[in-house]
Motif scaffolding. Structure first.
Motif, PDB file in Angstrom:
ATOM      1  N   ALA A 337     -22.155   1.930 -58.981  1.00 58.60           N
ATOM      2  CA  ALA A 337     -23.097   2.557 -59.633  1.00 58.60           C
ATOM      3  C   ALA A 337     -24.438   2.910 -58.222  1.00 58.60           C
ATOM      4  CB  ALA A 337     -23.622   1.505 -61.275  1.00 58.60           C
ATOM      5  N   PRO A 338     -25.204   4.722 -58.788  1.00 56.87           N
ATOM      6  CA  PRO A 338     -26.262   4.177 -57.844  1.00 56.87           C
ATOM      7  C   PRO A 338     -27.082   3.107 -57.936  1.00 56.87           C
ATOM      8  CG  PRO A 338     -25.731   6.178 -58.535  1.00 56.87           C
ATOM      9  CD  PRO A 338     -24.878   5.004 -60.040  1.00 56.87           C
ATOM     10  N   GLY A 339     -27.563   2.739 -56.975  1.00 56.87           N
ATOM     11  CA  GLY A 339     -28.519   1.501 -56.146  1.00 56.87           C
ATOM     12  C   GLY A 339     -27.937   0.275 -56.003  1.00 56.87           C
ATOM     13  N   SER A 340     -25.956   0.769 -56.254  1.00 59.27           N
ATOM     14  CA  SER A 340     -25.394  -0.437 -55.478  1.00 59.27           C
ATOM     15  C   SER A 340     -25.334  -1.877 -56.941  1.00 59.27           C
ATOM     16  CB  SER A 340     -25.377  -0.684 -54.329  1.00 59.27           C
ATOM     17  OG  SER A 340     -25.359   0.661 -53.575  1.00 59.27           O
ATOM     18  N   ASP A 341     -26.070  -1.709 -57.085  1.00 59.53           N
ATOM     19  CA  ASP A 341     -26.545  -3.038 -58.837  1.00 59.53           C
ATOM     20  C   ASP A 341     -26.931  -3.492 -58.173  1.00 59.53           C
ATOM     21  OD1 ASP A 341     -25.040  -1.988 -61.051  1.00 59.53           O
ATOM     22  OD2 ASP A 341     -22.984  -2.396 -60.020  1.00 59.53           O
ATOM     23  N   GLY A 342     -28.524  -3.049 -57.094  1.00 56.51           N
ATOM     24  CA  GLY A 342     -29.827  -3.998 -56.944  1.00 56.51           C
ATOM     25  C   GLY A 342     -29.538  -4.085 -55.325  1.00 56.51           C
ATOM     26  N   LEU A 343     -28.856  -4.052 -54.955  1.00 55.15           N
ATOM     27  CA  LEU A 343     -28.277  -4.320 -53.372  1.00 55.15           C
ATOM     28  C   LEU A 343     -28.506  -3.397 -52.243  1.00 55.15           C
ATOM     29  CD1 LEU A 343     -26.374  -6.077 -51.500  1.00 55.15           C
ATOM     30  CD2 LEU A 343     -24.821  -4.787 -51.566  1.00 55.15           C
ATOM     31  N   VAL A 344     -29.308  -3.659 -51.251  1.00 55.67           N
ATOM     32  CA  VAL A 344     -29.807  -2.851 -50.803  1.00 55.67           C
ATOM     33  C   VAL A 344     -28.995  -2.692 -49.380  1.00 55.67           C
ATOM     34  CG1 VAL A 344     -32.287  -1.938 -49.636  1.00 55.67           C
ATOM     35  CG2 VAL A 344     -31.749  -2.167 -51.855  1.00 55.67           C
ATOM     36  N   MET A 345     -29.378  -2.152 -48.331  1.00 46.69           N
ATOM     37  CA  MET A 345     -28.391  -2.098 -46.966  1.00 46.69           C
ATOM     38  C   MET A 345     -29.583  -1.612 -46.182  1.00 46.69           C
ATOM     39  SD  MET A 345     -25.992  -1.511 -44.736  1.00 46.69           S
ATOM     40  CE  MET A 345     -25.112  -2.305 -42.785  1.00 46.69           C
ATOM     41  N   LEU A 346     -30.483  -2.586 -44.942  1.00 44.24           N
ATOM     42  CA  LEU A 346     -30.848  -1.601 -44.307  1.00 44.24           C
ATOM     43  C   LEU A 346     -30.011  -1.084 -42.825  1.00 44.24           C
ATOM     44  CD1 LEU A 346     -34.527  -3.610 -44.543  1.00 44.24           C
ATOM     45  CD2 LEU A 346     -33.974  -1.445 -45.511  1.00 44.24           C
ATOM     46  N   ALA A 483     -32.977   7.773 -60.455  1.00 41.58           N
ATOM     47  CA  ALA A 483     -31.878   6.387 -59.885  1.00 41.58           C
ATOM     48  C   ALA A 483     -33.279   5.521 -57.805  1.00 41.58           C
ATOM     49  CB  ALA A 483     -30.646   6.372 -59.289  1.00 41.58           C
ATOM     50  N   TYR A 484     -32.829   6.528 -57.128  1.00 45.93           N
ATOM     51  CA  TYR A 484     -33.255   6.619 -55.991  1.00 45.93           C
ATOM     52  C   TYR A 484     -34.877   7.155 -55.389  1.00 45.93           C
ATOM     53  CZ  TYR A 484     -28.253   6.834 -54.826  1.00 45.93           C
ATOM     54  OH  TYR A 484     -26.969   6.601 -54.819  1.00 45.93           O
ATOM     55  N   ARG A 485     -35.352   7.331 -56.382  1.00 47.38           N
ATOM     56  CA  ARG A 485     -36.526   7.739 -56.427  1.00 47.38           C
ATOM     57  C   ARG A 485     -37.890   6.078 -55.890  1.00 47.38           C
ATOM     58  NH1 ARG A 485     -37.713  11.295 -60.076  1.00 47.38           N
ATOM     59  NH2 ARG A 485     -36.614  13.085 -58.632  1.00 47.38           N
ATOM     60  N   GLY A 486     -37.307   5.691 -56.401  1.00 48.74           N
ATOM     61  CA  GLY A 486     -37.939   4.296 -56.919  1.00 48.74           C
ATOM     62  C   GLY A 486     -37.073   3.109 -55.652  1.00 48.74           C
ATOM     63  N   LEU A 487     -36.464   3.317 -55.653  1.00 49.37           N
ATOM     64  CA  LEU A 487     -36.243   2.554 -54.287  1.00 49.37           C
ATOM     65  C   LEU A 487     -36.623   3.049 -52.441  1.00 49.37           C
ATOM     66  CD1 LEU A 487     -34.097   0.919 -53.014  1.00 49.37           C
ATOM     67  CD2 LEU A 487     -32.447   1.867 -52.762  1.00 49.37           C
ATOM     68  N   ARG A 488     -36.748   4.640 -53.289  1.00 49.13           N
ATOM     69  CA  ARG A 488     -37.099   5.007 -51.588  1.00 49.13           C
ATOM     70  C   ARG A 488     -39.049   4.818 -51.213  1.00 49.13           C
ATOM     71  NH1 ARG A 488     -37.255  11.616 -52.656  1.00 49.13           N
ATOM     72  NH2 ARG A 488     -38.585  11.459 -50.742  1.00 49.13           N
ATOM     73  N   THR A 489     -39.649   4.677 -52.791  1.00 50.76           N
ATOM     74  CA  THR A 489     -40.999   4.543 -52.120  1.00 50.76           C
ATOM     75  C   THR A 489     -41.411   3.076 -51.918  1.00 50.76           C
ATOM     76  OG1 THR A 489     -41.124   3.874 -54.520  1.00 50.76           O
ATOM     77  CG2 THR A 489     -41.707   6.132 -54.521  1.00 50.76           C
ATOM     78  N   LYS A 490     -39.907   2.172 -52.261  1.00 45.13           N
ATOM     79  CA  LYS A 490     -40.013   0.469 -51.419  1.00 45.13           C
ATOM     80  C   LYS A 490     -39.397   0.275 -50.230  1.00 45.13           C
ATOM     81  CE  LYS A 490     -39.956  -1.551 -56.130  1.00 45.13           C
ATOM     82  NZ  LYS A 490     -40.121  -0.403 -57.351  1.00 45.13           N
ATOM     83  N   LEU A 491     -38.818   1.427 -49.561  1.00 43.77           N
ATOM     84  CA  LEU A 491     -38.175   0.958 -49.046  1.00 43.77           C
ATOM     85  C   LEU A 491     -39.349   0.656 -47.455  1.00 43.77           C
ATOM     86  CD1 LEU A 491     -35.286   1.933 -46.760  1.00 43.77           C
ATOM     87  CD2 LEU A 491     -36.413   4.064 -46.417  1.00 43.77           C
ATOM     88  N   PRO A 492     -40.465   1.378 -47.372  1.00 38.68           N
ATOM     89  CA  PRO A 492     -40.752   0.861 -46.084  1.00 38.68           C
ATOM     90  C   PRO A 492     -42.212  -0.556 -45.968  1.00 38.68           C
ATOM     91  CG  PRO A 492     -41.958   3.476 -46.637  1.00 38.68           C
ATOM     92  CD  PRO A 492     -40.646   2.663 -47.800  1.00 38.68           C
ATOM     93  N   ALA A 493     -42.321  -1.258 -47.524  1.00 38.07           N
ATOM     94  CA  ALA A 493     -41.604  -2.621 -47.426  1.00 38.07           C
ATOM     95  C   ALA A 493     -41.152  -3.186 -47.133  1.00 38.07           C
ATOM     96  CB  ALA A 493     -42.753  -2.404 -48.740  1.00 38.07           C
ATOM     97  N   VAL A 495     -38.307  -2.792 -45.080  1.00 37.15           N
ATOM     98  CA  VAL A 495     -38.070  -2.775 -43.464  1.00 37.15           C
ATOM     99  C   VAL A 495     -39.250  -3.904 -43.552  1.00 37.15           C
ATOM    100  CG1 VAL A 495     -38.493  -0.787 -41.773  1.00 37.15           C
ATOM    101  CG2 VAL A 495     -37.105  -0.253 -43.856  1.00 37.15           C
ATOM    102  N   ALA A 496     -40.580  -3.039 -43.411  1.00 35.37           N
ATOM    103  CA  ALA A 496     -41.984  -4.660 -42.774  1.00 35.37           C
ATOM    104  C   ALA A 496     -41.516  -5.115 -42.563  1.00 35.37           C
ATOM    105  CB  ALA A 496     -43.236  -3.887 -43.543  1.00 35.37           C
ATOM    106  N   VAL A 497     -41.146  -6.604 -43.854  1.00 34.33           N
ATOM    107  CA  VAL A 497     -41.004  -7.662 -44.654  1.00 34.33           C
ATOM    108  C   VAL A 497     -39.462  -7.837 -43.509  1.00 34.33           C
ATOM    109  CG1 VAL A 497     -40.122  -9.046 -46.185  1.00 34.33           C
ATOM    110  CG2 VAL A 497     -41.352  -8.075 -46.847  1.00 34.33           C
ATOM    111  N   VAL A 498     -38.891  -7.410 -43.321  1.00 36.05           N
ATOM    112  CA  VAL A 498     -36.936  -7.939 -42.664  1.00 36.05           C
ATOM    113  C   VAL A 498     -37.333  -7.406 -41.078  1.00 36.05           C
ATOM    114  CG1 VAL A 498     -35.108  -6.806 -41.884  1.00 36.05           C
ATOM    115  CG2 VAL A 498     -35.811  -6.588 -43.850  1.00 36.05           C
ATOM    116  N   GLY A 499     -39.122  -6.947 -40.526  1.00 42.08           N
ATOM    117  CA  GLY A 499     -38.866  -6.674 -39.196  1.00 42.08           C
ATOM    118  C   GLY A 499     -39.039  -7.602 -38.605  1.00 42.08           C
TER     119      GLY A 499
END
Length: 528
Positions: A337-346, A483-493, A495-499
């Protein structure tokens, strides 16, 4: 001789391969050849090549293209190349250094120093090129610091295309597109900056004259014999690979973005005059005097998903080795499913240039749970790459309008890549069929315009590639986009945490190392 018996050669000399195409002037045929060459790393962080190996490969693919179109008249050849390369020549015009490619990061400390001192902002404003380790400006400062004797004995400092054009024509010049990527050229006044040359310790007499990208030279007798063309054949000096790609995929209208995705990715748009990004993120390079391409390249593209497929699904690798085939392992991701069931890859397997000039965050899978399968991991990789490119589009749109996007590149042969990328962009999207040869096609189109056989750039690309006007539209799935819109808004945060995590890991790696004695090596470990 009718137009179907006339062709123009477009040559793109890239970082790992050269590609040449013979394009019929009536758009009915194209013959494309390619040859790879090694990228050498003699020291960690150094990424160099032998310039003569690249020239030999270039002559070979040009010769093959000429043979493929035996009997046709070659009206001209035009050149594109990777920008940011640097070569030192002696007084006899022979290399005294290897080609330092844009991937060479030996001058990372120089880039940091320029940013800390505050000089980077003015340098970017003047040149259109962000200060980064790959730029010739930083490389020259590195040479001045570490190889002063070499600097004192080097007669010329040139780029990759300058060397290729010299070997084709016997004339040493550069052009506006390559010059605008050096960090030393004032794109507003169209001259080498005296102040910057003082900073790097070279004179304008050590740099080639700057021609327009439409400048025309003549093929030398020696090069003509090598490739099977008459001496005197017009050679259009052309533009860099990024601007050439934008033209090749017909993404040259003011609000249209051109997104290419192969091993790496890039997103660019065309503006009428040099446009400098206050955030020092985007580069600006000339296509012609009044068409400038602004955008950014990402090092983590299809290579990330290729890694995931190799690591997670080696059983699904194509036995044929057909590089044009859609990888079978993407079928695993299509069932998720889109969003990979909560799995995100940077997707930062390779260090990306961060605005601060550092290496940027590390790659990471976030939210991994026991229920996730290898299909989830592959799909999250696809989504991570597309999210990164969507973020580039969002930031570029704050600088100049980007209301629609054209896609090109081998990755977009896959329906999954097309659907995810279109949903994340969430705007009108079309797919160009210039999957692999967009820069070579763009070089040819610029050449056609330069020699007066097309009225303008739009006419040139339409003439060589009539299908460019009929690029296939992609319908954006509203549910997928949501489905991707919400994930896009969270991406900068994210990236900052993983940085920050990456910084901690760097501190750990810099600490004391444990060396196991051979007789105490844990079972399964491999000692050196």
């Amino acid at each position: 001789m009718g137009p179907e018996r006339r062709v123009i050669l477009g040559v793109d000399v890239g970082t790992t391969a050269v590609r040449a195409g013979a394009f019929a002037l009536d758009g009915t045929a194209r013959h494309v050849r390619a040859r790879e060459y090694p990228l050498l790393q003699p020291v960690p962080g150094w990424q160099v090549q032998d310039p003569d190996v690249l020239v030999a490969a270039t002559l070979a693919v040009m010769s093959a293209c000429v043979a493929d179109t035996a009997g046709a008249e070659v009206v001209a050849l035009a050149v594109s190349s990777a920008r940011y390369g640097l070569i030192g020549l002696d007084a006899t015009l022979r290399p005294v250094t290897p080609l330092l490619t844009r991937r060479d990061t030996r001058s990372a400390e120089v880039a940091r120093d320029l940013r800390v001192s505050g000089q980077s902002r003015e340098l970017h404003r003047m040149s259109g090129t962000p200060v980064h380790p790959g730029s010739p400006l930083c490389k020259l400062i590195w040479f001045a610091r570490h190889e002063p004797y070499l600097c004192a004995t080097t007669r010329w400092w040139i780029g990759l295309k300058d060397y290729v054009v010299h070997r084709l024509t016997g004339t040493l010049v550069t052009e506006l597109s390559s010059a605008s990527g050096t960090g030393m050229f004032d794109v507003h006044r169209r001259v080498w900056s005296a102040g910057v040359l003082d900073l790097v310790g070279v004179s304008d007499g050590q740099l080639p004259p700057v021609l327009p990208t439409t400048g025309v030279l003549r093929l030398s007798a020696a090069a003509g014999r090598s490739v099977g063309l008459p001496s005197g054949t017009p050679v259009v000096v052309g533009a860099g690979d990024g601007p050439s790609s934008s033209l090749g995929m017909a993404a040259i209208d003011g609000t249209v973005g051109g997104l290419t995705l192969a091993a790496t990715g890039a997103l660019r748009t065309v503006v009428a005059a040099p446009l400098v990004d206050p955030a020092e993120t985007f580069s600006c390079a000339a296509l012609t005097e009044d068409a400038w391409v602004v955008g950014a390249t990402v090092g983590n593209g299809g290579n990330v998903v290729g890694w995931a497929g190799h690591a997670l699904a080696p059983d699904l690798r194509p036995a044929s080795g057909d590089e044009r085939a859609v990888p079978a392992f993407l079928g695993l991701a299509e069932r998720v499913a889109p969003g990979s069931d909560g799995l995100v890859m940077l997707p930062y397997l390779l260090a990306e240039r961060a605005p601060e000039g550092e290496s940027g965050p590390p790659g990471a899978y976030l939210g991994l749970r026991g229920e996730h399968s290898r299909g989830h991991l592959v799909r999250a990789a696809v989504e991570g790459v597309c999210l990164q490119l969507g973020d580039v589009r969002d930031r570029l749109a704050r600088l100049t309008p980007v209301s629609s996007v054209r896609l090109a590149g081998g990755a977009f042969r896959s329906p999954l890549w097309r659907a995810v990328m279109a949903a994340i962009l969430d705007c009108p999207v079309r797919v160009s069929d210039a999957a692999d040869d967009d820069a070579a096609l763009g070089a040819a189109a610029l050449g056609l315009f330069a020699i007066g056989l097309a009225p303008d750039l739009r006419g040139a690309i339409t003439q060589l590639d009539p299908g460019s006007a009929r690029a296939e539209p992609i319908a954006v799935d509203p549910a997928l986009a949501a489905a991707y819109r919400g994930l896009r808004t969270k991406l900068p945060a994210l990236v900052a945490v993983v940085g920050r995590i990456g910084e901690i890991l760097d501190e750990v790696a810099a600490g004391p190392r444990v060396h196991w004695p051979a007789d105490a090596m844990p079972r399964g470990a491999v000692g050196r």
